[in-house]
Design an enzyme around this catalytic site. Structure first.
Site, PDB file in Angstrom:
ATOM      1  N   ASP A 211       0.817  -1.224   0.000  1.00  0.00           N
ATOM      2  CA  ASP A 211       0.000   0.000   0.000  1.00  0.00           C
ATOM      3  C   ASP A 211       0.846   1.267   0.000  1.00  0.00           C
ATOM      4  OD1 ASP A 211       0.707  -1.003   2.615  1.00  0.00           O
ATOM      5  OD2 ASP A 211      -0.565   0.531   3.513  1.00  0.00           O
TER       6      ASP A 211
ATOM      7  N   GLU B 224      -0.690  -2.066   5.043  1.00  0.00           N
ATOM      8  CA  GLU B 224       0.184  -2.081   6.225  1.00  0.00           C
ATOM      9  C   GLU B 224       0.077  -0.773   6.996  1.00  0.00           C
ATOM     10  OE1 GLU B 224       2.976  -1.662   9.122  1.00  0.00           O
ATOM     11  OE2 GLU B 224       3.103  -0.372   7.388  1.00  0.00           O
TER      12      GLU B 224
END
Ligand code: NI
Length: 405
Positions: free
Chosen positions: A92, A150
């Site tokens: 991400d 994350e």
């Protein structure tokens, strides 16, 4: 004994991994820049996940798409039975406007791979490139876990719930993070706690508002809140062992609308961190006891919302030592060192480590000569792409060695 025949050169040697890693660099830079240009936020990594899955399928791996929404799992199945080692990459980006003036700058306004997860994706792909051609001689498996979100709200836990550590069962897991303060070409390992837990306090205090000129008729939530902010630091200085790291940072304090009105309520929000999972469990009670002790005498009331977020990232000593030795084989003893101390940053890699032994390493990505000096989450964060010549080889060597650990 495994059925590998290293002496016959059927599995890659450190030397061959170094050479192949260097040879793959241009291709990996191209892949990294593609992901860098096209960042997606947590649980929105639809294109990122699809592209990772396509690449891993192209390398001949067994791929599961849309795991925990946008995650990908790719299995490199060895020709012979053996242990399964997982390599984890987070995928991400962050809601940050990129301020780098580079040809591969983010094409999406307000979104940026400012934490280097584009590099983590690419390093895992590079590892698969190095190992894929050797699968028939490989005893055991290497499982690549590409995990969403994350940064927030956390993708590791849903990935584990989706079964990524099973079928085949993962025996050891490795992961790493580019490290903006560490020179490119270097790696740091640390057995035991390496990153902190990260929990959240949200406190709403209710007093009684009134005129600024008549404080005695009010219950002033600003004064009470200020006392709480100060007193919470005494948990750190007086209620916990001074050799144990604890951070309590109140980062938001909202109250009032104007200069001459004492408000009814105040809102505090903050971050609580430690490197000790047992101590972590004690902190909410200590915090609430301070809040209660300060609010009650004033006749104020409160609502406390204490949210446990990421646990302490605790590296397994045996896996860490194995990975350290693997890294030495690839980048030499001078470039691999044991970190002096843990970071109070947090990582949801910690959830995997609650389930299987593993280690999370720091990967140098700084290069002052190239002007690459910014830390993670900075709008000018960047990495020395040379890291992509060595990190896949380190992961590949670590995965090979851990099957025998
Ligand atoms: Ni990160």
């Amino acid at each position: 004994m495994t059925k590998d025949n290293n002496t016959a050169g059927r599995l890659p040697t450190p030397e061959s991994l170094q050479v192949a890693g260097r040879k793959n660099l241009a291709e990996l830079i191209r892949i990294r820049r593609h992901f860098h240009e096209n960042p997606e936020l947590g649980f929105e990594e639809i294109n990122t996940g699809a592209q990772i899955a396509d690449i891993m399928e192209g390398l001949g791996l067994e791929v599961q798409r849309n795991v925990a929404k946008t995650g990908v799992v790719a299995l490199l199945k060895g020709g012979n039975p053996g242990k399964t080692v997982a390599v984890r990459a987070d995928i991400d980006a962050l809601p940050i406007q990129e301020h780098n003036d580079v040809p591969y700058k983010s094409k999406t306004p307000g979104k940026m791979h400012a934490c280097g997860h584009d590099v983590h994706i690419t390093a895992a792909i590079g590892t698969a490139m190095l190992l894929a051609e050797h699968r028939s001689t490989l005893a055991g498996n290497v499982k690549f876990i590409f995990q969403p979100a994350e940064e927030t709200p956390g993708g590791a836990e849903p990935m584990i719930q989706a079964g990524v550590l099973e079928n085949p069962k993962v025996d050891a897991i490795i992961g790493g993070h580019v490290w903006g303060s560490l020179d490119c070409g270097r790696i740091e390992v640390l057995p035991g706690p390496t990153m902190a837990s990260s929990d959240i306090i949200r406190l709403t205090g209710h007093g009684k508002g009134g005129h600024a000129a008549q404080p005695h008729t009010t219950i002033d939530p600003v004064i009470i809140g200020s006392e709480i902010v100060g007193a919470l630091q005494k948990i750190v200085s007086r209620q916990t062992d001074p050799t144990e790291a604890v951070v309590i940072s109140i980062c938001r304090f909202q109250a009032g609308d104007t200069f001459n009105v004492i408000p009814h309520s105040a809102y505090l929000e903050g971050s609580v961190r430690t490197l000790n999972n047992a101590l972590r469990q004690e902190l909410p009670q200590k915090i609430e006891s301070i809040i209660r002790g300060i609010t009650e005498p004033y006749g104020a009331t409160y609502e406390l919302d204490y949210t446990f977020s990421y646990p302490v990232t605790v590296n397994d000593a045996g896996v860490t030592e194995s990975v350290r030795q693997s890294a030495v084989k690839i980048i030499g003893p001078d470039n691999v060192r044991t970190a002096q101390r843990a970071s109070m940053g947090a990582e949801d890699f910690s959830y995997y480590l609650l389930q299987v032994p593993g280690t999370f390493i720091r990967v140098g990505s700084r290069n002052e000569a190239k002007g690459i000096t910014h830390e993670m989450h900075h709008p000018q964060f960047d990495i020395d792409e040379d890291v992509l010549a060595t990190l896949p080889a380190v992961y590949a060597q670590a995965a090979l060695d851990l099957r025998n650990a």
